[in-house]
Scaffold this active site. Structure first.
Site, PDB file in Angstrom:
ATOM      1  N   ARG A  92       0.769  -1.177   0.249  1.00 26.35           N
ATOM      2  CA  ARG A  92       0.192  -0.087   0.425  1.00 26.35           C
ATOM      3  C   ARG A  92       0.701   1.787   0.385  1.00 26.35           C
ATOM      4  O   ARG A  92       0.531   1.978  -0.916  1.00 26.35           O
ATOM      5  CB  ARG A  92      -0.491  -0.356   1.016  1.00 26.35           C
ATOM      6  CG  ARG A  92      -2.245  -1.383   0.501  1.00 26.35           C
ATOM      7  CD  ARG A  92      -2.681  -0.930   2.253  1.00 26.35           C
ATOM      8  NE  ARG A  92      -2.296  -1.062   3.326  1.00 26.35           N
ATOM      9  CZ  ARG A  92      -2.780  -1.097   4.704  1.00 26.35           C
ATOM     10  NH1 ARG A  92      -3.060  -0.600   4.944  1.00 26.35           N
ATOM     11  NH2 ARG A  92      -1.479  -1.332   6.056  1.00 26.35           N
ATOM     12  N   ASN A 147      -6.261  -2.637   2.148  1.00 25.00           N
ATOM     13  CA  ASN A 147      -6.249  -3.408   1.820  1.00 25.00           C
ATOM     14  C   ASN A 147      -7.518  -4.587   1.720  1.00 25.00           C
ATOM     15  O   ASN A 147      -8.525  -3.964   2.528  1.00 25.00           O
ATOM     16  CB  ASN A 147      -5.546  -4.461   3.324  1.00 25.00           C
ATOM     17  CG  ASN A 147      -4.359  -4.000   3.066  1.00 25.00           C
ATOM     18  OD1 ASN A 147      -3.132  -4.551   1.888  1.00 25.00           O
ATOM     19  ND2 ASN A 147      -3.363  -4.228   4.554  1.00 25.00           N
TER      20      ASN A 147
END
Length: 93
Positions: free
Chosen positions: A17, A35
């Site tokens: 990320r 996520n």
């Protein structure tokens, strides 16, 4: 242009990320990364076609320590861009 990506593989717990955030921010793209409960990473991003192509290439390459097995991509309606601000990580501390 607004795109939705779902990245599958070893993409959680490896800085993926943060990698996406850095890449998208450098390209001045708007949107978010997060996520999923299934172990994937989801991205919604808006910007110019060339910049989105650059991000797509980065997603395929992945972050150090990650393994990208598959990327599902969908084009979203342009109206989706109205709610997108500076690129951010959702669910990060």
């Amino acid at each position: 242009m607004v795109l939705h990506f779902l990245i599958r593989g070893r993409v959680q717990g490896v800085g993926f990320r943060w990698f996406v955030h850095r890449e998208a921010s450098e390209l001045n793209l708007r949107g978010w990364v997060r996520n999923t409960e299934e172990g994937d990473v989801e991205v919604v991003v808006a910007g110019e076609t060339e910049d989105l192509n650059d991000l797509r290439a980065s997603l395929r390459r992945g972050s150090r320590g990650s393994r990208v097995d598959n990327i599902l991509e969908h084009t979203l309606d342009e109206s989706e861009a109205a709610s997108l601000d500076a690129f951010r990580i959702q669910g990060a501390w």
